[in-house]
Structure formats: C-alpha cells, structure tokens
Write an enzyme that holds these catalytic residues in place. Structure first.
Site: not given
Length: 468
Positions: A265, A438-440, A442
């Site tokens: 994501p 990758d928004h997972r 940070c």
C-alpha cells in the site's frame, strides 16, 4: 572408449528457476576444455555465460536459441576420454543416459532427469534422445538435415516413427512435460488420440510432432480434393497486432512490479528543492583535482545519511510473521535503463562509502548493465532505491516501490527556474524530489521528515558536515 557425460543447466543464483538460451558458443563436434563457456543464457536477473565442467567433444546440444529451459534441464553432452572418433561416440551414446521410469519422466521438467524435446536439430535430434532413453523403441535410420558448417560426424541411430493417431482412451494422459502439453494445445492436438512411445505409454514431444505431421498431411489431402458445393464458414480472423512474450528480463520486471502494486500500500509525497548550492559544491570538488565525483554519488550520500535518521524507510515487511524488519546496512539500488530493459543494480554498504567510492561503483555497475554482464549478486539484496528519472528529461514521477523494499526516492531533472532566494526573485537550479513509500512501515510524518531532510541537504550541502 569415450564416456558421454550430460551437463545440465546449473543453478544460476538466488530464486532463478529458468533461463533462455541467447547464443550457443560451441557446436556439435567442437572440442571444449574444462570450465570453457559453452552457452550464453538470459535469466530474469542478467545475461551470463555458462561454463562446462567437462572437457571433451560436444556430442549433442539441447535447446535452440530463444528456448527457455528450467534449472536442471540438459544443456549438452560431452564425450570425455578416448580418441573422439565417431565410432567411439556411437558406442558410448546408448550407455550415457540411465533408464527412466514414467514417474521420473513426468518430473523431468523440473529435475532435469530425462527432459526430452529440446534437440537442436528438431525432430531428428529429439528422436535420437528418445532412442537413447527407450531402447525398446524400434530402430530405423532417420535422415538428419545437412549441417551448415562441416563438423565431425556423430553416428546415432534413431527410432522408427510411431503412428500418431490411435483410438482414444479415458483417464489422465501421461505427458512428459507441461511444454509438450502446451504444444499440443496450441496446435489443436488431442492428447487422448496420441500414442506415447515413452516408458509406460508416456507421450513425448516427438509423439506430438508426429501427430501434428499426420494432421497436416490429412489437411493437405483434404485441400486437394474436389470442392463441395456447400459453403464453409471461414475461421474468425486473429486479433491484429504484434505479440511480445513476457519472458526473460521483461517478464521478471512485469512480475515484480505487479507484485509490488498488489502487496504494497504505497503513497507518494514530493517537494521542489533549490539544487544550486549542491551543483556548486560538486563543481568545487571536481576542480580541486582527483577523480571526478558524480551527482548520483552525492545524492546517494544524502540518502544514506537520511536513512540513518529515519531507519523506518530502510526496512522490509515480513508478511508471514506480520513484522517490520529494520535492516542494519544500506544497500542502495539505482534504476538503470539498458537496451535489454530496466535493471536495478545494487551498491552494497552504500552508507559506509565515500563519494569517490560511490562514483566508482556506480560507473562499474552501469557499464556492466549496458554490456549485460551483471551477476545475480549485483542485482539482489537492495534495501532502498534511488531513481534518477531526470535523465529522461522529466520533472516528476510516482515510481513503484521495488519489492521487497519499503521506499524509493525519485529525482527529476535539474533545470533553471524562477525561485525566491533570500527574499528576491532569482533564476536557480531547481529539482523535484519524490518519495514513494510503503505506508505499512511508517506514516506520512516520517516520510515527510525524510524527504524534507533530503531537500535541506540538496539546498544546503553544509548540513552534511554535521555527520562527518
């Protein structure tokens, strides 16, 4: 007495399961030395030359240029010892291959035990291969095509062609490999109507080709018959356009980008920065003498220091364990466009290198990429990627994260633009920076802090003096 040894496609690196034959470096009848390169293959990672561990006379090659082979599939056979006379090779050939069971043959696509159907002389070479592995098949001479270049002849007997169409049968059809099954499907051959000449009725590639030849003969005979009165509907025309197989390097890139988009994501943020001072600093370094420092090396130094302040972006996600793994070293990948497509060589331990060392390594990897000689080690292990798409004359981009990494910094072209400098309008060297992450691993605050620090270093290189 010569002994014929089979050389199979070796494991060429981490995660590589197949390779495409690009160019044969030897021909049947050539004498090869131990560890002499015999074939050039293209994997999903790089183009490499494969050396043969045996020395002797090449008696057979398996696979034409453009053929894809799995790791463990036969590449060639070499007659080792003896005088290399044709009669010795003829006597040695039947003893070279062990007898195979149907179970062995079915798994040969991956194990390389009995793989059939990759002969360099088409059906003749394939029938020779079948004869060596199936002594029970009736033997009859088969005329081989005349070689383009005179070579030492190798006398080999071949089997009598097997009648292809037979009465249909029910149940699963034993086929030697998925490639043979695909060939039959693409050419409209019903495998239930094909008699297998392999062990326990196993259908080989030669069997499918014989069935195809019989089908083509029937079609030719039908075409020669008098035309019937009733009109026959013409087949629907094929879809127009050029079809390019997604394989080799292009296929690997497609798979990796698809996986990135599916699993990660991602989000992107960007900022414009005044690179005038950075360009002046580089000019001063190069005017001072010594090896020239590249702009990419300075950007790499900035990235390494930014990752030390924001280690969340130098990480990967272990989806099985549901854990974020922060990595101890910065192995910096950089996007390089080559005639074969996009590759991402990796500068190992970029965080501990000087600007001069980084410049040298970037130059070495770039030249290897252009020549197609990058090794699997040069293309694996990256933890963060620097994408200088400004060389294509564009200002900005939203790049796809290079799986399994967590972020990528994009750098646009550096061009003169109006800019407010010290309260006044001036023409400055401006660059757009973008960070896809990758928004997972940070949130936007961390990503923004990283990008802002990179921009500050670009605008004021003296900021890096605090880290020396």
């Amino acid at each position: 007495m010569a002994q014929v040894l089979e050389f199979k496609l070796p494991d060429l690196g981490e995660g590589l399961t197949e390779a495409e034959i690009v160019r044969w470096l030897v021909a049947v009848g050539d004498v090869v030395a131990i560890d002499q390169p015999v074939v050039e293959v293209e994997t999903a990672k790089a183009m490499v030359e494969v050396p043969c561990p045996y020395g002797g006379v090449v008696t057979a090659r398996y696979g034409e240029e453009g053929t894809e082979l799995p790791v463990g599939a036969p590449l060639l056979t070499v007659a080792v010892g003896g005088t290399g006379a044709p009669e010795e090779l003829t006597e040695a050939a039947p003893e070279a291959a062990p007898k195979a069971t149907a179970a062995d043959a079915v798994s040969s696509e991956y194990s390389g035990n009995v793989l059939v159907g990759y002969g360099t002389a088409g059906p003749v070479a394939r029938r020779r291969r079948v004869q060596r592995e199936n002594p029970a098949v009736a033997q009859a001479p088969v005329a081989a095509p005349a070689p383009a270049v005179a070579r030492t002849p190798v006398a080999v007997k071949a089997p009598e062609p097997v009648a292809a169409p037979v009465a249909g049968h029910d149940g699963p059809v034993p086929v030697i490999s998925p490639l043979v099954r695909k060939l039959a499907r693409d050419r409209g051959i019903d495998l239930r109507e094909v008699r297998g000449s392999g062990p326990e009725g196993l259908i080989l590639r030669a069997d499918v080709e014989l069935a195809l030849a019989a089908l083509e003969q029937s079609a030719a005979a039908a075409a020669a018959a008098p035309a019937v009165a009733a009109p026959v509907a013409a087949p629907a025309p094929a879809v127009a356009g050029e079809r390019i197989p997604l394989r080799g390097l292009r296929g690997a890139v497609a798979d990796k980008l698809s996986r990135s988009r599916t699993e990660i994501p991602d989000a992107t943020c960007w900022v414009d920065a005044d690179a005038t001072e950075l360009m002046a600093a580089r000019r001063a370094m190069n005017e001072a003498g010594g090896p020239k420092i590249s702009l990419l090396a300075l950007l790499a130094r900035i990235c390494a220091h930014a990752l030390a302040r924001f280690p969340e972006l130098n990480s990967t996600v272990d989806t099985a364990a549901r854990e974020i793994v922060r990595l101890p070293a910065v192995h910096l990948g950089f996007a390089a466009q080559t005639p074969r497509g996009l590759v991402v060589p990796v500068v190992k331990d970029a965080g501990t290198r000087t600007a001069e060392s980084l410049t040298e390594e970037f130059a070495r990897l770039t030249e290897s990429a252009r020549q197609g000689t990058l090794t699997p080690a040069d293309l694996t292990g990256g933890t963060f990627t620097l994408n200088n798409y400004g060389v294509f004359g564009v200002d900005g981009s939203t790049p796809i994260v290079n799986h399994p990494e967590a972020a990528m910094l994009g750098v646009g072209r550096i061009i003169p633009k109006p800019w407010v400098h010290q309260g006044e309008l001036a023409v400055r060297q401006v660059v757009q920076l973008s960070l896809t992450f990758d928004h997972r691993v940070c949130d936007g605050g961390t990503a923004g802090g990283f990008l802002r620090y990179v921009a500050d270093c670009v605008e004021q290189p003296a900021v890096l003096l605090r880290t020396l």
